[in-house]
Write a protein that holds these residues in place. Structure first.
Motif, short mmCIF file in Angstrom:
data_model
loop_
_atom_site.label_atom_id
_atom_site.label_comp_id
_atom_site.label_asym_id
_atom_site.label_seq_id
_atom_site.Cartn_x
_atom_site.Cartn_y
_atom_site.Cartn_z
N SER A 637 17.90 2.90 13.08
CA SER A 637 19.08 2.18 12.60
C SER A 637 18.72 0.81 12.01
N LYS A 638 17.71 0.15 12.57
CA LYS A 638 17.33 -1.18 12.08
C LYS A 638 16.78 -1.11 10.65
N TRP A 639 16.18 0.01 10.30
CA TRP A 639 15.57 0.16 8.98
C TRP A 639 16.33 1.15 8.11
N GLY A 640 17.47 1.61 8.59
CA GLY A 640 18.19 2.68 7.90
C GLY A 640 18.68 2.32 6.52
N ASP A 641 18.91 1.04 6.26
CA ASP A 641 19.41 0.62 4.95
C ASP A 641 18.30 0.39 3.93
N CYS A 642 17.07 0.54 4.37
CA CYS A 642 15.93 0.33 3.45
C CYS A 642 15.60 1.62 2.71
N ARG A 643 15.23 1.49 1.45
CA ARG A 643 14.81 2.65 0.66
C ARG A 643 13.31 2.60 0.46
N ILE A 644 12.73 3.76 0.29
CA ILE A 644 11.29 3.85 0.12
C ILE A 644 10.96 3.85 -1.37
N ARG A 645 10.08 2.94 -1.77
CA ARG A 645 9.54 2.94 -3.14
C ARG A 645 8.06 3.28 -3.06
N VAL A 646 7.60 4.16 -3.92
CA VAL A 646 6.22 4.62 -3.90
C VAL A 646 5.50 4.13 -5.14
N PHE A 647 4.31 3.56 -4.95
CA PHE A 647 3.46 3.12 -6.05
C PHE A 647 2.16 3.91 -5.98
N ILE A 648 1.76 4.46 -7.10
CA ILE A 648 0.51 5.23 -7.14
C ILE A 648 -0.37 4.69 -8.25
N GLY A 649 -1.68 4.77 -8.06
CA GLY A 649 -2.62 4.36 -9.10
C GLY A 649 -2.91 5.53 -10.03
N GLY A 650 -3.35 5.23 -11.25
CA GLY A 650 -3.63 6.33 -12.16
C GLY A 650 -4.20 5.86 -13.48
N LYS A 651 -4.44 6.83 -14.31
CA LYS A 651 -4.95 6.56 -15.65
C LYS A 651 -3.80 6.65 -16.64
N ILE A 652 -3.97 5.95 -17.79
CA ILE A 652 -2.89 5.86 -18.77
C ILE A 652 -2.49 7.24 -19.28
N ASN A 653 -3.49 8.11 -19.47
CA ASN A 653 -3.17 9.42 -20.05
C ASN A 653 -2.63 10.42 -19.02
N ARG A 654 -2.47 9.99 -17.73
CA ARG A 654 -1.97 10.91 -16.70
C ARG A 654 -0.76 10.33 -15.98
N ILE A 655 -0.09 9.39 -16.58
CA ILE A 655 1.01 8.70 -15.89
C ILE A 655 2.10 9.70 -15.47
N ASP A 656 2.61 10.45 -16.45
CA ASP A 656 3.71 11.35 -16.15
C ASP A 656 3.30 12.45 -15.18
N HIS A 657 2.09 12.98 -15.36
CA HIS A 657 1.61 14.05 -14.49
C HIS A 657 1.52 13.57 -13.03
N ASP A 658 0.93 12.39 -12.82
CA ASP A 658 0.77 11.87 -11.46
C ASP A 658 2.12 11.55 -10.81
N ARG A 659 3.03 11.03 -11.64
CA ARG A 659 4.35 10.69 -11.11
C ARG A 659 5.11 11.95 -10.67
N ARG A 660 5.04 12.99 -11.52
CA ARG A 660 5.73 14.25 -11.19
C ARG A 660 5.10 14.89 -9.95
N ALA A 661 3.78 14.83 -9.82
CA ALA A 661 3.10 15.42 -8.66
C ALA A 661 3.54 14.73 -7.36
N MET A 662 3.62 13.40 -7.40
CA MET A 662 4.06 12.68 -6.20
C MET A 662 5.53 12.95 -5.89
N ALA A 663 6.37 13.01 -6.92
CA ALA A 663 7.79 13.30 -6.70
C ALA A 663 7.97 14.68 -6.07
N THR A 664 7.20 15.66 -6.56
CA THR A 664 7.27 17.01 -6.00
C THR A 664 6.83 17.01 -4.54
N LEU A 665 5.77 16.28 -4.28
CA LEU A 665 5.25 16.20 -2.91
C LEU A 665 6.28 15.60 -1.96
N LEU A 666 6.89 14.50 -2.36
CA LEU A 666 7.88 13.84 -1.50
C LEU A 666 9.12 14.72 -1.30
#
Length: 811
Positions: A637-666
């Motif tokens: 309850s103390k942390w219930g109002d907080c949202r999770i933001r995820v930051f991932i490292g990557g290469k310029i040519n794989r931005i969308d791919h890495d983001r979609r992979a992490m979104a699918t995983l979560l």
């Protein structure tokens, strides 16, 4: 009764039933007094001497009687005991008078239904004949309180010379003698008196050819009673024992003796039980009644309270209304007494050694079940109300958690169950779905680093194990430290070890703490904020503790707060242990601004965090601990109002791919997140310059000295940074990460980031510490997290997946 239950089942049951039992005894005073008053009023009615009407006369006589009894009770146990002896002599005389009268036939008594011992009367009266919608159990409810005096000895055990011997003997003899007396009286009256009689001498029978009832065969026709209105006989006359007896006034004296004796016993018992309950301070508001007076510690305030309760029920003036009320309370008490005996046997505690030769635990269980069943049979709604009252009191005491330790059977049973389950758990292979972060927290004194404990408690409470490790060189009060954790509602064990230095103590804790599967798998520490100001050998030990944890397959979590964690220096650790909550006003000398800020910071995880974000910087796959901890936090309850933001490292040519992979995983893990961001590793020149200034005091600078001297210095100070390290291990990543963290997560409630790992033996502790310092400085609360390198994919969070989703994901 209160002691029997509370010391066996603990304060929760003991406190609730003690209060009910004391109240039941207070109401019993009213029942016995009303029984006495009814007899007096009937005698007054016989001579037309009523003051008002029967009901109000019962109230007047009852009130005067209970005042007289209160005076005897307040006078002390000596007077009460003397009064009981006098009443006992009268009672025995009345009982003897009754039995003598049963063998003295009288022609004058026959019209009223008494014929002496007759087989025909006994046969006729042997079966039931309930009238006016009465049943066996409604009559039982009225009669049952006559058996409630068997605990009178236990209730005054404090005034007995040898209670251990006197109570069992007295109680068993009381049950035997009263049981035989009740049965003998029932059989005698049932064999000598018919159920209905007119009292008219003219109701004789001339022709007995068509006689069907016992009275008719004995020459009297009471058939008119079938229409109702008869005043005599077993079913109508409450004074039939006076009719049968040899000297009727002695029966009235016996009734006075029985009722007043029982009323006096209850009037003494109730305050004693109530005083014992109040002394234990289970209900703080009632402590005023714990005070005793005189050499015998008489509970005078309890007497007054019992008098008031008794007087309130006396004003009801209906015996048939009062008796069922207390029957349920007494039955609940007896049920729990029986159950406490069974429970003590079930717990199999070495301290449970009953001395009664014929004791059997299953008899106790049968008695408990029978009492509960009878409660509902007598009156289901009254039984339900009684149980709800017991439950409410139980929940209250459970919530308040009184600081008592009575060695109850509940404790013994909990131990047995914990031992059994722990052993069963060891035979079960670990499965990825059931992984939990079981934390060993190096916190020192529990109150030295409250923020660290509060944060870890947020994601382990009711989920997994938490052990507060403390490395000491001297002994200290273990119980006090554990008590502090309980008082602050931190669900954790306290585990001190005695060692020469931090690393050796940590090794002991890492290897020895735990039981079977209930063993920590994650080491939690505070960040060493003052590392650059102290002895670098301490830094060497600190970094080696991290390496030792990884060697032993532990995950590692390090918490850094901007102002630090340790508040023990403000008054010293011994004082800190005694304090439940530090505030500036508790400190004798004025606090510096830094210390004030530190105290405020140490309590930041106690309060609700409000709206904000938990920023997860996922740098590499360490098994999923970096994502699991934020998920567990947001479930609170103390942390219930907080949202999770995820930051991932990557290469310029794989931005969308890495983001979609992490979104699918979560999504597969059913972890809610608000955003996924990608970062790149290009650090600024000014940040690199700052890092060079940071490491400068710790460099070996082997190019400026001979090789032999450099090797000797490195052996003496292994934490020194070599030029080779600086060439092989680039630090741009740590520098850039700090820049990004300050840019994107400066307003986060908490930052959770994958912790960089230095190769043991090749990266010096000073360089590794500089990495951690550079990465985590000037930021909100930050958790450096690293799993134990067991590649389960993000398996540690698969506990939150359905089995079918798990299998699909794996395949």
């Amino acid at each position: 009764a209160y002691y029997l239950i509370s010391r066996s089942l603990g304060p929760e049951f003991g406190g609730s039933i003690g209060l009910i039992f004391a109240f039941a005894n207070a109401v019993a005073v009213a029942m016995y007094v009303v029984g006495f008053a009814e007899t007096v009023v009937e005698m007054l009615n016989d001579v037309d001497a009523l003051m008002f009407d029967e009901l109000n006369d019962i109230r007047i006589v009852g009130t005067l009687t209970v005042i007289l009894l209160l005076g005897i009770s307040v006078a002390g146990m000596e007077w009460e005991a003397k009064a009981q002896i006098v009443l006992l002599v009268i009672l025995l005389g009345a009982i003897a008078n009754f039995f003598i009268g049963t063998v003295m036939p009288s022609e004058n008594k026959k019209p009223k239904g008494y014929f002496g011992y007759q087989t025909a009367i006994l046969v006729e009266n042997f079966g039931p004949d309930f009238r006016d919608e009465e049943t066996f159990f409604s009559v039982f409810a009225i009669f049952f309180p006559a058996a409630t005096g068997i605990l009178a000895g236990a209730n005054i055990s404090g005034d007995l010379a040898d209670p251990q011997s006197a109570i069992p003997k007295g109680t068993l003899l009381a049950i035997l003698i009263t049981g035989l007396t009740y049965v003998a009286v029932a059989i005698s009256t049932g064999a000598t008196i018919v159920r209905d009689a007119t009292g008219d001498h003219n109701d004789t029978v001339v022709d007995t050819v068509n006689c069907t009832d016992a009275a008719c065969t004995l020459g009297y026709d009471f058939s008119i009673c079938e229409e109702g209105g008869c005043k005599y006989g077993l079913m109508n006359d409450f004074q039939v024992m006076s009719l049968v007896s040899a000297f009727s006034p002695l029966i009235s004296a016996g009734i006075f003796s029985a009722t007043l004796s029982s009323a006096l016993a209850s009037l003494v018992s109730a305050p004693k039980v109530f005083q014992a309950l109040c002394k234990d301070n289970i209900y703080p508001g009632l402590s005023v009644f714990a005070k005793g007076y005189g050499k015998n510690n008489e509970p005078l305030r309890g007497y007054v309270l019992t008098f008031c309760i008794g007087l309130a029920f006396i004003l009801i003036a209906e015996l048939n209304v009062i008796a069922p009320i207390i029957s349920n309370f007494f039955l609940a008490s007896y049920a729990l007494i029986n159950f406490s005996v069974f429970h003590a046997s079930l717990a199999n505690s070495p301290g449970w050694r009953p001395s009664f030769k014929y004791y059997n635990m299953w008899v106790s269980l049968a008695g408990a079940i029978l009492c509960f069943v009878v409660m509902f049979v007598i009156n289901w709604w009254a039984a339900l109300v009684t149980l709800l009252i017991v439950l409410a009191l139980y929940i209250y005491v459970s919530y308040k958690k009184p600081d008592v330790n009575w060695g109850s059977s509940t404790q013994a049973l909990i131990y047995n169950q914990a031992l059994t389950h722990s052993l069963n758990l060891t035979s079960v292979e670990e499965h990825v779905k059931n992984f939990r972060p079981q934390c060993l927290v190096l916190a020192g004194y529990p109150n030295s680093r409250p923020a660290l404990l509060q944060l870890v408690n947020s994601f382990t409470k009711n989920v997994s194990l938490m052990v507060c490790g403390h490395i000491r060189t001297l002994t200290q009060d273990y119980a006090r430290c554990q008590r502090w954790l309980s008082k602050k509602r931190i669900k954790a064990f306290y585990a001190p070890v005695f060692a020469e230095n931090m690393r050796y103590g940590a090794q002991l804790l890492l290897q020895a703490v735990g039981l079977g599967r209930l063993k920590p798998n994650t080491l939690v520490m505070g960040f060493k904020n003052n590392w650059s100001d102290g002895d670098m050998r301490d830094v060497e030990n600190y970094i080696n503790i991290i390496h030792d944890a990884f060697d032993l397959q532990f995950g590692v979590v390090i918490l850094r707060l901007l102002d630090g964690l340790d508040i023990s220096h403000i008054q010293g650790p011994e004082h800190v242990v005694l304090m439940c909550f530090l505030v500036a006003t508790d400190i004798k000398s004025p606090l510096s601004l830094t210390d004030q800020r530190l105290l405020e910071s140490s309590q930041q995880f106690k309060k609700k965090q409000g709206k904000g974000s938990i920023d997860v910087w996922w740098l590499f796959d360490d098994g999923g601990l970096t994502l699991l901890i934020p998920y567990l936090l947001t479930n609170r309850s103390k942390w219930g109002d907080c949202r999770i933001r995820v930051f991932i490292g990557g290469k310029i040519n794989r931005i969308d791919h890495d983001r979609r992979a992490m979104a699918t995983l979560l999504s597969k893990f059913r972890i809610d997140f608000s955003d996924i961001n990608t970062w790149f590793c290009f650090s600024r020149w000014t940040s690199k310059l700052s890092f060079k200034e940071l490491i400068e005091p710790y460099r070996l600078k082997e190019d400026d000295m001979e090789q032999e001297a450099a090797e000797r210095l490195k052996a003496q100070e292994p934490w020194r940074i070599t030029d080779n390290e600086l060439e092989l291990y680039k630090t741009n990543r740590q520098i850039r990460l700090n820049e990004l963290l300050r840019e994107h997560s400066s307003s986060a409630k908490l930052i959770v980031i994958s912790m960089p790992l230095a190769r043991k033996g090749t990266v010096s502790s000073a360089l590794y510490m500089c990495w951690l310092e550079t990465l985590s400085k000037d930021l909100p609360p930050l958790l450096l997290v690293r799993g134990n390198h067991q590649k389960r994919k993000p398996g540690w969070i698969l506990v939150f997946m359905g089995f079918s989703q798990l299998m699909n994901f794996i395949y």
